[in-house]
Design a protein around this motif. Structure first.
Motif, PDB file in Angstrom:
ATOM      1  N   GLN A   1      -7.227   5.129  20.280  1.00  0.00           N
ATOM      2  CA  GLN A   1      -6.731   3.834  19.913  1.00  0.00           C
ATOM      3  C   GLN A   1      -6.245   3.505  18.399  1.00  0.00           C
ATOM      4  O   GLN A   1      -5.291   2.697  18.406  1.00  0.00           O
ATOM      5  N   ALA A   2      -6.739   4.523  17.454  1.00  0.00           N
ATOM      6  CA  ALA A   2      -6.141   4.227  16.131  1.00  0.00           C
ATOM      7  C   ALA A   2      -4.733   4.767  16.175  1.00  0.00           C
ATOM      8  O   ALA A   2      -3.747   4.142  15.381  1.00  0.00           O
ATOM      9  N   GLN A   3      -4.405   5.844  16.903  1.00  0.00           N
ATOM     10  CA  GLN A   3      -3.223   6.422  16.720  1.00  0.00           C
ATOM     11  C   GLN A   3      -2.288   5.394  17.569  1.00  0.00           C
ATOM     12  O   GLN A   3      -0.833   5.748  17.651  1.00  0.00           O
TER      13      GLN A   3
ATOM     14  N   SER B   1       8.075  -4.103  19.960  1.00  0.00           N
ATOM     15  CA  SER B   1       7.690  -4.197  18.509  1.00  0.00           C
ATOM     16  C   SER B   1       7.172  -2.764  17.892  1.00  0.00           C
ATOM     17  O   SER B   1       6.490  -2.022  18.752  1.00  0.00           O
ATOM     18  N   GLN B   2       7.350  -2.577  16.612  1.00  0.00           N
ATOM     19  CA  GLN B   2       7.041  -1.299  15.977  1.00  0.00           C
ATOM     20  C   GLN B   2       6.555  -1.557  14.677  1.00  0.00           C
ATOM     21  O   GLN B   2       7.492  -2.134  14.088  1.00  0.00           O
ATOM     22  N   THR B   3       5.553  -1.062  14.466  1.00  0.00           N
ATOM     23  CA  THR B   3       5.178  -1.085  12.833  1.00  0.00           C
ATOM     24  C   THR B   3       6.305   0.081  12.130  1.00  0.00           C
ATOM     25  O   THR B   3       5.960   1.214  12.384  1.00  0.00           O
ATOM     26  N   LEU B   4       6.760  -0.397  11.122  1.00  0.00           N
ATOM     27  CA  LEU B   4       7.733   0.276  10.438  1.00  0.00           C
ATOM     28  C   LEU B   4       7.127   1.113   9.343  1.00  0.00           C
ATOM     29  O   LEU B   4       7.554   2.230   8.910  1.00  0.00           O
ATOM     30  N   TYR B   5       6.345   0.107   8.441  1.00  0.00           N
ATOM     31  CA  TYR B   5       5.804   0.922   7.310  1.00  0.00           C
ATOM     32  C   TYR B   5       4.425   0.151   7.037  1.00  0.00           C
ATOM     33  O   TYR B   5       4.874  -1.136   6.946  1.00  0.00           O
ATOM     34  N   ASP B   6       3.348   0.516   6.986  1.00  0.00           N
ATOM     35  CA  ASP B   6       1.997  -0.115   6.567  1.00  0.00           C
ATOM     36  C   ASP B   6       1.417   0.535   5.329  1.00  0.00           C
ATOM     37  O   ASP B   6       0.000   0.410   5.300  1.00  0.00           O
ATOM     38  N   PHE B   7       2.021   1.294   4.560  1.00  0.00           N
ATOM     39  CA  PHE B   7       1.542   1.911   3.196  1.00  0.00           C
ATOM     40  C   PHE B   7       0.168   2.554   3.754  1.00  0.00           C
ATOM     41  O   PHE B   7      -0.993   2.715   3.128  1.00  0.00           O
ATOM     42  N   GLY B   8       0.420   3.442   4.878  1.00  0.00           N
ATOM     43  CA  GLY B   8      -0.575   4.479   5.256  1.00  0.00           C
ATOM     44  C   GLY B   8      -1.911   3.972   5.839  1.00  0.00           C
ATOM     45  O   GLY B   8      -2.988   4.524   6.037  1.00  0.00           O
ATOM     46  N   LYS B   9      -1.737   2.466   6.203  1.00  0.00           N
ATOM     47  CA  LYS B   9      -2.853   1.864   6.954  1.00  0.00           C
ATOM     48  C   LYS B   9      -3.387   2.504   8.393  1.00  0.00           C
ATOM     49  O   LYS B   9      -4.591   3.044   8.617  1.00  0.00           O
ATOM     50  N   THR B  10      -2.530   3.098   9.160  1.00  0.00           N
ATOM     51  CA  THR B  10      -2.581   3.476  10.271  1.00  0.00           C
ATOM     52  C   THR B  10      -3.305   5.063  10.166  1.00  0.00           C
ATOM     53  O   THR B  10      -4.118   5.238  10.905  1.00  0.00           O
TER      54      THR B  10
ATOM     55  N   THR C   1      -4.949   6.363   7.717  1.00  0.00           N
ATOM     56  CA  THR C   1      -6.226   6.284   6.916  1.00  0.00           C
ATOM     57  C   THR C   1      -7.065   5.817   8.242  1.00  0.00           C
ATOM     58  O   THR C   1      -8.104   6.324   8.328  1.00  0.00           O
ATOM     59  N   SER C   2      -6.778   4.888   9.056  1.00  0.00           N
ATOM     60  CA  SER C   2      -7.694   4.482  10.250  1.00  0.00           C
ATOM     61  C   SER C   2      -7.732   5.828  10.947  1.00  0.00           C
ATOM     62  O   SER C   2      -9.084   6.038  11.528  1.00  0.00           O
ATOM     63  N   VAL C   3      -6.753   6.510  11.316  1.00  0.00           N
ATOM     64  CA  VAL C   3      -6.992   7.727  12.046  1.00  0.00           C
ATOM     65  C   VAL C   3      -7.913   8.706  11.654  1.00  0.00           C
ATOM     66  O   VAL C   3      -8.932   9.346  12.208  1.00  0.00           O
TER      67      VAL C   3
ATOM     68  N   GLU D   1     -12.801   7.344   2.915  1.00  0.00           N
ATOM     69  CA  GLU D   1     -11.423   6.985   3.506  1.00  0.00           C
ATOM     70  C   GLU D   1     -11.407   5.244   3.668  1.00  0.00           C
ATOM     71  O   GLU D   1     -10.462   4.500   3.553  1.00  0.00           O
ATOM     72  N   SER D   2     -12.677   4.710   4.002  1.00  0.00           N
ATOM     73  CA  SER D   2     -12.624   3.327   4.376  1.00  0.00           C
ATOM     74  C   SER D   2     -12.502   2.574   3.085  1.00  0.00           C
ATOM     75  O   SER D   2     -11.831   1.375   2.912  1.00  0.00           O
ATOM     76  N   ILE D   3     -12.707   3.087   1.736  1.00  0.00           N
ATOM     77  CA  ILE D   3     -12.407   2.410   0.422  1.00  0.00           C
ATOM     78  C   ILE D   3     -10.785   2.233   0.375  1.00  0.00           C
ATOM     79  O   ILE D   3     -10.275   1.260   0.067  1.00  0.00           O
ATOM     80  N   LYS D   4     -10.258   3.499   0.908  1.00  0.00           N
ATOM     81  CA  LYS D   4      -8.767   3.467   0.766  1.00  0.00           C
ATOM     82  C   LYS D   4      -8.038   2.323   1.662  1.00  0.00           C
ATOM     83  O   LYS D   4      -7.324   1.580   1.355  1.00  0.00           O
ATOM     84  N   LEU D   5      -8.679   2.255   2.777  1.00  0.00           N
ATOM     85  CA  LEU D   5      -8.227   1.590   3.939  1.00  0.00           C
ATOM     86  C   LEU D   5      -8.440   0.130   3.358  1.00  0.00           C
ATOM     87  O   LEU D   5      -7.603  -0.509   3.649  1.00  0.00           O
ATOM     88  N   ALA D   6      -9.615  -0.227   2.975  1.00  0.00           N
ATOM     89  CA  ALA D   6     -10.004  -1.682   2.493  1.00  0.00           C
ATOM     90  C   ALA D   6      -8.622  -1.931   1.314  1.00  0.00           C
ATOM     91  O   ALA D   6      -8.391  -3.192   1.209  1.00  0.00           O
ATOM     92  N   ARG D   7      -8.634  -1.026   0.166  1.00  0.00           N
ATOM     93  CA  ARG D   7      -7.486  -1.235  -0.620  1.00  0.00           C
ATOM     94  C   ARG D   7      -6.084  -1.520  -0.146  1.00  0.00           C
ATOM     95  O   ARG D   7      -5.299  -2.311  -0.751  1.00  0.00           O
ATOM     96  N   LYS D   8      -5.798  -1.148   0.987  1.00  0.00           N
ATOM     97  CA  LYS D   8      -4.415  -1.188   1.542  1.00  0.00           C
ATOM     98  C   LYS D   8      -4.263  -2.730   2.028  1.00  0.00           C
ATOM     99  O   LYS D   8      -3.179  -3.102   2.332  1.00  0.00           O
ATOM    100  N   GLY D   9      -5.330  -3.461   2.085  1.00  0.00           N
ATOM    101  CA  GLY D   9      -4.999  -5.056   2.333  1.00  0.00           C
ATOM    102  C   GLY D   9      -4.504  -5.703   1.204  1.00  0.00           C
ATOM    103  O   GLY D   9      -3.931  -6.996   1.543  1.00  0.00           O
TER     104      GLY D   9
END
Length: 425
Positions: A65-67, A103-112, A114-116, A267-275
Protein backbone atom coordinates in the motif's frame (compact mmCIF):
# COMPACT_ATOMS: atom_id res chain seq x y z
CA UNK A 1 -11.90 -58.13 -14.50
CA UNK A 2 -13.16 -54.58 -15.09
CA UNK A 3 -15.07 -54.45 -11.83
CA UNK A 4 -11.79 -54.97 -9.90
CA UNK A 5 -9.94 -52.18 -11.67
CA UNK A 6 -10.91 -49.32 -9.27
CA UNK A 7 -9.87 -51.44 -6.28
CA UNK A 8 -6.54 -52.38 -7.87
CA UNK A 9 -5.92 -48.75 -8.81
CA UNK A 10 -6.47 -47.67 -5.21
CA UNK A 11 -4.01 -50.29 -3.92
CA UNK A 12 -1.46 -49.21 -6.50
CA UNK A 13 -1.75 -45.53 -5.53
CA UNK A 14 -1.35 -46.28 -1.84
CA UNK A 15 1.68 -48.42 -2.60
CA UNK A 16 3.33 -45.77 -4.76
CA UNK A 17 2.47 -42.76 -2.60
CA UNK A 18 2.33 -43.85 1.06
CA UNK A 19 3.56 -40.46 2.21
CA UNK A 20 0.58 -38.80 0.56
CA UNK A 21 -1.85 -40.79 2.66
CA UNK A 22 0.15 -40.23 5.82
CA UNK A 23 0.69 -36.49 5.45
CA UNK A 24 -2.97 -35.72 6.10
CA UNK A 25 -2.59 -36.65 9.78
CA UNK A 26 0.07 -34.80 11.86
CA UNK A 27 0.42 -37.70 14.33
CA UNK A 28 -0.25 -41.35 13.55
CA UNK A 29 -1.98 -43.54 16.13
CA UNK A 30 0.58 -45.46 18.18
CA UNK A 31 3.47 -43.35 16.87
CA UNK A 32 6.51 -42.91 19.13
CA UNK A 33 7.37 -39.24 19.31
CA UNK A 34 10.66 -37.68 20.27
CA UNK A 35 11.11 -34.12 21.46
CA UNK A 36 12.19 -32.67 18.11
CA UNK A 37 9.19 -34.27 16.41
CA UNK A 38 6.85 -32.67 18.95
CA UNK A 39 8.47 -29.25 18.50
CA UNK A 40 8.22 -29.54 14.70
CA UNK A 41 4.56 -30.57 14.92
CA UNK A 42 3.67 -27.65 17.20
CA UNK A 43 5.43 -25.07 15.03
CA UNK A 44 3.53 -26.37 12.02
CA UNK A 45 0.08 -26.72 13.60
CA UNK A 46 -0.33 -24.38 16.58
CA UNK A 47 -2.87 -21.59 15.87
CA UNK A 48 -0.77 -19.00 17.74
CA UNK A 49 2.05 -19.49 15.24
CA UNK A 50 -0.38 -19.33 12.34
CA UNK A 51 -1.79 -16.07 13.69
CA UNK A 52 1.71 -14.58 13.89
CA UNK A 53 2.37 -15.63 10.27
CA UNK A 54 -0.87 -13.97 9.19
CA UNK A 55 0.24 -10.78 10.95
CA UNK A 56 3.34 -10.77 8.73
CA UNK A 57 1.03 -10.96 5.72
CA UNK A 58 -0.70 -7.83 7.01
CA UNK A 59 2.65 -6.05 7.21
CA UNK A 60 3.60 -7.13 3.70
CA UNK A 61 0.27 -5.82 2.41
CA UNK A 62 0.93 -2.47 4.10
CA UNK A 63 4.30 -2.29 2.35
CA UNK A 64 2.49 -2.72 -0.95
CA UNK A 65 0.00 0.00 0.00
CA UNK A 66 2.83 2.39 0.83
CA UNK A 67 4.57 1.60 -2.47
CA UNK A 68 1.38 2.43 -4.38
CA UNK A 69 2.38 6.12 -4.39
CA UNK A 70 5.31 5.26 -6.65
CA UNK A 71 2.87 4.35 -9.43
CA UNK A 72 0.47 6.49 -11.43
CA UNK A 73 -3.18 6.51 -10.49
CA UNK A 74 -5.70 6.05 -13.34
CA UNK A 75 -9.38 6.89 -12.85
CA UNK A 76 -12.39 7.05 -15.12
CA UNK A 77 -14.69 9.95 -14.32
CA UNK A 78 -18.12 10.57 -15.80
CA UNK A 79 -20.87 12.93 -14.74
CA UNK A 80 -24.14 14.41 -15.90
CA UNK A 81 -25.42 17.82 -14.79
CA UNK A 82 -28.74 19.55 -15.50
CA UNK A 83 -28.23 23.34 -15.54
CA UNK A 84 -30.79 26.15 -15.46
CA UNK A 85 -29.74 29.76 -16.22
CA UNK A 86 -32.58 32.03 -15.19
CA UNK A 87 -30.71 35.24 -16.06
CA UNK A 88 -30.49 34.20 -19.74
CA UNK A 89 -34.09 33.62 -20.47
CA UNK A 90 -34.68 30.79 -18.06
CA UNK A 91 -32.91 28.33 -20.39
CA UNK A 92 -32.18 24.78 -19.28
CA UNK A 93 -29.62 22.44 -20.74
CA UNK A 94 -27.65 19.29 -19.95
CA UNK A 95 -23.89 18.96 -19.49
CA UNK A 96 -22.15 15.62 -20.11
CA UNK A 97 -18.55 14.80 -19.13
CA UNK A 98 -16.61 11.56 -19.37
CA UNK A 99 -12.82 11.28 -19.12
CA UNK A 100 -9.90 9.11 -18.13
CA UNK A 101 -7.49 10.89 -15.75
CA UNK A 102 -3.93 9.85 -14.97
CA UNK A 103 -2.20 11.39 -11.93
CA UNK A 104 1.34 10.86 -10.68
CA UNK A 105 3.29 12.17 -7.72
CA UNK A 106 6.37 13.70 -9.29
CA UNK A 107 8.31 14.66 -6.16
CA UNK A 108 7.39 14.56 -2.48
CA UNK A 109 10.79 15.05 -0.77
CA UNK A 110 11.03 11.34 0.11
CA UNK A 111 7.66 10.97 1.87
CA UNK A 112 6.77 7.82 -0.03
CA UNK A 113 10.20 6.29 0.46
CA UNK A 114 10.10 6.99 4.19
CA UNK A 115 6.60 5.52 4.48
CA UNK A 116 7.75 2.35 2.71
CA UNK A 117 10.77 2.09 5.04
CA UNK A 118 8.52 2.41 8.09
CA UNK A 119 6.24 -0.39 6.88
CA UNK A 120 9.25 -2.59 6.08
CA UNK A 121 10.67 -2.08 9.57
CA UNK A 122 7.26 -2.73 11.10
CA UNK A 123 6.98 -5.96 9.13
CA UNK A 124 10.45 -6.98 10.30
CA UNK A 125 9.15 -6.40 13.82
CA UNK A 126 6.21 -8.71 13.03
CA UNK A 127 8.70 -11.36 11.91
CA UNK A 128 10.46 -11.11 15.24
CA UNK A 129 7.06 -11.40 16.93
CA UNK A 130 6.62 -14.66 15.02
CA UNK A 131 9.96 -15.86 16.36
CA UNK A 132 8.89 -14.88 19.86
CA UNK A 133 5.65 -16.82 19.46
CA UNK A 134 7.65 -19.81 18.23
CA UNK A 135 9.94 -19.54 21.26
CA UNK A 136 6.94 -19.54 23.59
CA UNK A 137 5.40 -22.49 21.81
CA UNK A 138 8.65 -24.47 21.92
CA UNK A 139 8.97 -23.83 25.66
CA UNK A 140 5.37 -24.87 26.19
CA UNK A 141 5.91 -28.08 24.22
CA UNK A 142 9.08 -28.96 26.13
CA UNK A 143 7.44 -28.28 29.49
CA UNK A 144 4.41 -30.38 28.56
CA UNK A 145 6.63 -33.12 27.08
CA UNK A 146 8.69 -33.51 30.25
CA UNK A 147 5.61 -33.16 32.46
CA UNK A 148 4.03 -36.07 30.57
CA UNK A 149 7.20 -38.13 30.98
CA UNK A 150 7.15 -37.30 34.69
CA UNK A 151 3.53 -38.42 34.93
CA UNK A 152 4.36 -41.68 33.11
CA UNK A 153 7.30 -42.38 35.42
CA UNK A 154 5.22 -41.57 38.49
CA UNK A 155 2.50 -43.89 37.26
CA UNK A 156 5.10 -46.64 36.83
CA UNK A 157 6.37 -46.05 40.36
CA UNK A 158 2.80 -46.18 41.69
CA UNK A 159 2.12 -49.43 39.84
CA UNK A 160 5.33 -50.97 41.16
CA UNK A 161 4.50 -49.82 44.69
CA UNK A 162 1.08 -51.51 44.44
CA UNK A 163 2.81 -54.72 43.35
CA UNK A 164 5.22 -54.50 46.30
CA UNK A 165 2.43 -54.00 48.83
CA UNK A 166 0.46 -56.81 47.19
CA UNK A 167 3.46 -59.07 47.65
CA UNK A 168 3.76 -57.94 51.28
CA UNK A 169 0.06 -58.70 51.87
CA UNK A 170 0.53 -62.19 50.44
CA UNK A 171 3.47 -62.72 52.81
CA UNK A 172 1.52 -61.47 55.82
CA UNK A 173 -1.40 -63.76 55.04
CA UNK A 174 0.95 -66.71 54.71
CA UNK A 175 2.64 -66.00 58.04
CA UNK A 176 -0.75 -65.49 59.72
CA UNK A 177 -2.10 -68.77 58.36
CA UNK A 178 0.84 -70.72 59.83
CA UNK A 179 0.58 -68.76 63.07
CA UNK A 180 3.92 -66.94 62.98
CA UNK A 181 2.44 -63.43 62.56
CA UNK A 182 -0.60 -61.75 64.15
CA UNK A 183 -3.75 -60.58 62.35
CA UNK A 184 -2.44 -57.02 62.73
CA UNK A 185 0.16 -57.69 60.03
CA UNK A 186 -2.53 -58.70 57.55
CA UNK A 187 -4.73 -55.73 58.37
CA UNK A 188 -1.78 -53.33 58.16
CA UNK A 189 -0.79 -54.78 54.78
CA UNK A 190 -4.36 -54.41 53.48
CA UNK A 191 -4.48 -50.75 54.53
CA UNK A 192 -1.10 -50.10 52.91
CA UNK A 193 -2.24 -51.77 49.71
CA UNK A 194 -5.41 -49.66 49.62
CA UNK A 195 -3.36 -46.48 50.04
CA UNK A 196 -1.02 -47.60 47.26
CA UNK A 197 -3.98 -48.23 44.96
CA UNK A 198 -5.31 -44.74 45.69
CA UNK A 199 -1.90 -43.28 44.82
CA UNK A 200 -1.92 -45.26 41.58
CA UNK A 201 -5.38 -43.90 40.69
CA UNK A 202 -4.16 -40.35 41.28
CA UNK A 203 -1.04 -41.02 39.21
CA UNK A 204 -3.15 -42.34 36.33
CA UNK A 205 -5.35 -39.24 36.45
CA UNK A 206 -2.26 -37.01 36.48
CA UNK A 207 -1.05 -38.91 33.42
CA UNK A 208 -4.29 -38.26 31.54
CA UNK A 209 -4.16 -34.56 32.40
CA UNK A 210 -0.51 -34.32 31.35
CA UNK A 211 -1.33 -35.95 28.01
CA UNK A 212 -4.10 -33.39 27.43
CA UNK A 213 -1.59 -30.64 28.21
CA UNK A 214 0.88 -31.93 25.63
CA UNK A 215 -1.62 -32.36 22.78
CA UNK A 216 -2.87 -28.83 23.39
CA UNK A 217 0.70 -27.53 23.39
CA UNK A 218 1.11 -29.29 20.03
CA UNK A 219 -1.98 -27.50 18.70
CA UNK A 220 -3.71 -30.84 17.99
CA UNK A 221 -6.33 -31.38 20.76
CA UNK A 222 -7.74 -34.42 18.93
CA UNK A 223 -4.40 -36.21 18.54
CA UNK A 224 -4.58 -40.03 18.77
CA UNK A 225 -2.73 -42.11 21.33
CA UNK A 226 1.06 -41.99 21.06
CA UNK A 227 4.14 -42.78 23.14
CA UNK A 228 7.16 -40.65 24.01
CA UNK A 229 10.90 -41.17 23.82
CA UNK A 230 12.19 -40.67 27.38
CA UNK A 231 15.89 -40.30 26.53
CA UNK A 232 15.76 -36.44 26.60
CA UNK A 233 14.83 -36.67 30.27
CA UNK A 234 18.37 -37.74 31.13
CA UNK A 235 20.32 -35.29 28.94
CA UNK A 236 22.45 -32.48 30.35
CA UNK A 237 23.84 -29.23 29.01
CA UNK A 238 26.19 -26.72 30.65
CA UNK A 239 26.17 -22.97 30.01
CA UNK A 240 27.60 -20.01 31.93
CA UNK A 241 26.05 -16.62 32.64
CA UNK A 242 28.25 -14.55 30.32
CA UNK A 243 27.58 -16.83 27.35
CA UNK A 244 23.85 -16.97 28.12
CA UNK A 245 23.55 -13.17 28.32
CA UNK A 246 25.52 -12.67 25.10
CA UNK A 247 23.26 -15.13 23.26
CA UNK A 248 20.13 -13.60 24.78
CA UNK A 249 21.00 -10.04 23.73
CA UNK A 250 21.84 -11.32 20.25
CA UNK A 251 18.92 -13.71 19.71
CA UNK A 252 15.93 -12.68 21.84
CA UNK A 253 13.14 -12.01 19.32
CA UNK A 254 11.31 -9.55 21.58
CA UNK A 255 14.49 -7.46 21.83
CA UNK A 256 14.97 -7.66 18.07
CA UNK A 257 11.32 -6.71 17.59
CA UNK A 258 11.54 -3.60 19.74
CA UNK A 259 14.79 -2.70 17.97
CA UNK A 260 12.92 -2.67 14.65
CA UNK A 261 10.18 -0.56 16.23
CA UNK A 262 12.82 1.94 17.40
CA UNK A 263 14.13 2.19 13.82
CA UNK A 264 10.58 2.63 12.51
CA UNK A 265 9.91 5.36 15.10
CA UNK A 266 13.06 7.17 14.01
CA UNK A 267 11.81 7.04 10.42
CA UNK A 268 8.43 8.33 11.62
CA UNK A 269 10.13 11.50 12.88
CA UNK A 270 11.61 12.03 9.42
CA UNK A 271 8.20 11.45 7.84
CA UNK A 272 6.50 13.89 10.18
CA UNK A 273 9.09 16.59 9.38
CA UNK A 274 8.38 16.19 5.69
CA UNK A 275 5.02 17.80 6.39
CA UNK A 276 6.89 21.10 6.16
CA UNK A 277 7.95 20.39 2.57
CA UNK A 278 5.97 20.90 -0.66
CA UNK A 279 5.10 18.20 -3.12
CA UNK A 280 4.57 18.17 -6.84
CA UNK A 281 1.97 16.11 -8.69
CA UNK A 282 1.26 15.79 -12.39
CA UNK A 283 -1.95 14.88 -14.15
CA UNK A 284 -3.18 14.16 -17.65
CA UNK A 285 -6.62 13.44 -18.96
CA UNK A 286 -8.55 12.66 -22.09
CA UNK A 287 -12.32 12.70 -22.44
CA UNK A 288 -15.55 13.89 -23.96
CA UNK A 289 -17.86 16.69 -22.91
CA UNK A 290 -20.71 18.82 -24.21
CA UNK A 291 -24.35 19.80 -23.88
CA UNK A 292 -25.62 17.28 -26.40
CA UNK A 293 -24.48 14.31 -28.41
CA UNK A 294 -22.15 13.86 -30.18
CA UNK A 295 -19.78 15.10 -27.44
CA UNK A 296 -16.55 16.91 -28.17
CA UNK A 297 -13.27 15.24 -27.25
CA UNK A 298 -10.33 16.95 -25.61
CA UNK A 299 -7.26 16.41 -23.45
CA UNK A 300 -5.36 18.17 -20.70
CA UNK A 301 -1.94 18.00 -19.08
CA UNK A 302 -0.88 19.84 -15.96
CA UNK A 303 1.25 19.93 -12.83
CA UNK A 304 0.44 21.05 -9.30
CA UNK A 305 2.86 22.44 -6.73
CA UNK A 306 1.44 22.25 -3.22
CA UNK A 307 3.32 24.36 -0.65
CA UNK A 308 2.12 24.05 2.99
CA UNK A 309 2.19 27.60 4.44
CA UNK A 310 0.28 27.06 7.67
CA UNK A 311 -1.50 23.97 8.99
CA UNK A 312 -2.41 25.05 12.51
CA UNK A 313 0.89 23.67 13.91
CA UNK A 314 -0.21 20.15 12.92
CA UNK A 315 3.21 19.20 11.56
CA UNK A 316 4.97 20.55 14.64
CA UNK A 317 2.86 18.46 16.99
CA UNK A 318 3.18 15.43 14.72
CA UNK A 319 6.97 15.70 15.01
CA UNK A 320 6.75 16.03 18.79
CA UNK A 321 4.50 12.98 18.98
CA UNK A 322 6.94 10.95 16.89
CA UNK A 323 9.85 12.00 19.12
CA UNK A 324 7.92 11.06 22.26
CA UNK A 325 7.02 7.67 20.77
CA UNK A 326 10.70 7.06 20.03
CA UNK A 327 11.65 7.95 23.63
CA UNK A 328 9.02 5.53 24.96
CA UNK A 329 10.36 2.71 22.79
CA UNK A 330 13.94 3.36 23.87
CA UNK A 331 12.87 3.27 27.51
CA UNK A 332 11.00 0.01 26.87
CA UNK A 333 14.09 -1.40 25.17
CA UNK A 334 16.26 -0.59 28.19
CA UNK A 335 13.65 -2.11 30.52
CA UNK A 336 13.49 -5.24 28.38
CA UNK A 337 17.26 -5.65 28.58
CA UNK A 338 17.02 -5.62 32.36
CA UNK A 339 14.17 -8.15 32.24
CA UNK A 340 16.19 -10.42 29.96
CA UNK A 341 19.13 -10.39 32.36
CA UNK A 342 16.79 -11.22 35.25
CA UNK A 343 15.19 -14.10 33.33
CA UNK A 344 18.57 -15.54 32.33
CA UNK A 345 19.96 -15.39 35.87
CA UNK A 346 16.80 -16.95 37.33
CA UNK A 347 16.80 -19.71 34.71
CA UNK A 348 20.46 -20.51 35.39
CA UNK A 349 19.84 -20.58 39.12
CA UNK A 350 16.84 -22.89 38.68
CA UNK A 351 18.90 -25.18 36.47
CA UNK A 352 21.77 -25.39 38.97
CA UNK A 353 19.34 -26.12 41.81
CA UNK A 354 17.61 -28.86 39.81
CA UNK A 355 20.93 -30.42 38.82
CA UNK A 356 22.11 -30.51 42.44
CA UNK A 357 18.76 -31.93 43.53
CA UNK A 358 19.02 -34.62 40.86
CA UNK A 359 22.31 -35.85 42.26
CA UNK A 360 20.98 -35.80 45.83
CA UNK A 361 17.79 -37.68 44.97
CA UNK A 362 19.75 -40.26 42.96
CA UNK A 363 21.69 -41.10 46.12
CA UNK A 364 18.45 -41.12 48.11
CA UNK A 365 16.91 -43.66 45.71
CA UNK A 366 19.88 -45.98 46.07
CA UNK A 367 19.71 -45.74 49.86
CA UNK A 368 15.94 -46.28 49.88
CA UNK A 369 16.34 -49.37 47.68
CA UNK A 370 18.87 -50.83 50.08
CA UNK A 371 16.65 -50.02 53.05
CA UNK A 372 13.62 -51.64 51.39
CA UNK A 373 15.64 -54.74 50.56
CA UNK A 374 16.78 -55.02 54.18
CA UNK A 375 13.28 -54.50 55.57
CA UNK A 376 11.79 -57.10 53.23
CA UNK A 377 14.60 -59.52 54.06
CA UNK A 378 14.02 -59.12 57.78
CA UNK A 379 10.30 -59.66 57.37
CA UNK A 380 10.88 -62.73 55.18
CA UNK A 381 13.14 -64.11 57.89
CA UNK A 382 10.44 -63.56 60.51
CA UNK A 383 12.39 -61.01 62.56
CA UNK A 384 10.97 -57.82 61.06
CA UNK A 385 7.68 -56.07 61.56
CA UNK A 386 5.15 -54.64 59.05
CA UNK A 387 5.81 -51.04 60.09
CA UNK A 388 9.43 -51.35 58.97
CA UNK A 389 8.30 -52.71 55.61
CA UNK A 390 5.68 -49.99 55.17
CA UNK A 391 8.11 -47.21 56.03
CA UNK A 392 10.75 -48.65 53.70
CA UNK A 393 8.42 -49.05 50.75
CA UNK A 394 6.86 -45.59 51.22
CA UNK A 395 10.33 -44.06 51.49
CA UNK A 396 11.38 -45.85 48.32
CA UNK A 397 8.31 -44.61 46.47
CA UNK A 398 8.88 -41.06 47.70
CA UNK A 399 12.57 -41.17 46.77
CA UNK A 400 11.84 -42.38 43.26
CA UNK A 401 9.13 -39.75 42.82
CA UNK A 402 11.50 -37.04 44.07
CA UNK A 403 14.19 -38.21 41.66
CA UNK A 404 11.75 -38.12 38.74
CA UNK A 405 10.63 -34.63 39.81
CA UNK A 406 14.24 -33.44 39.97
CA UNK A 407 14.98 -34.82 36.51
CA UNK A 408 11.85 -33.14 35.14
CA UNK A 409 12.59 -29.84 36.85
CA UNK A 410 16.12 -29.98 35.45
CA UNK A 411 14.91 -30.40 31.87
CA UNK A 412 12.14 -27.79 32.26
CA UNK A 413 14.69 -25.38 33.74
CA UNK A 414 16.92 -26.09 30.74
CA UNK A 415 13.98 -25.31 28.45
CA UNK A 416 13.37 -22.11 30.42
CA UNK A 417 17.00 -21.12 29.95
CA UNK A 418 16.77 -21.80 26.22
CA UNK A 419 13.63 -19.65 26.09
CA UNK A 420 15.35 -16.83 27.98
CA UNK A 421 18.21 -16.75 25.45
CA UNK A 422 15.84 -16.89 22.47
CA UNK A 423 16.49 -20.44 21.28
CA UNK A 424 13.69 -21.71 19.01
CA UNK A 425 14.39 -25.44 18.58
Amino acid sequence: MKKYQPFLLTILLLALFPALAKSEVPIQKGERLNLSRCVETALRNHPVVQGARDTIRIGESRIGQAQANYYPQVNWQTDYTRINRSRTGNSTYSDYNSSVVLSQTLYDFGKTKTSVNIEKLTTDSFRQDLHRAETEIVYGVKSAYFSLLQAEKNRDVAVETVAQFQHHLTQAKGFFEVGTKPKFDVTKAEVDLSNAVLNRIRAENDLRIARVGLVNALGIPSAPEFSLDDSPLFQKEKIDLADALERAYRNRPDLQSIGKKVEAADESIKLARKGYYPYVTGSAGYGYSGEDFPLRDGWNVGALLNVPLFSGFQTRYAVEEAKASLDVLRANEASLRQTIRLEVEQALSNLREAQERTEATRVAVRQAEENAELANGRYDAGVGNPIEVTDALVSLSNARTAYIAALTDCRIAQAGLEKSIGKRD
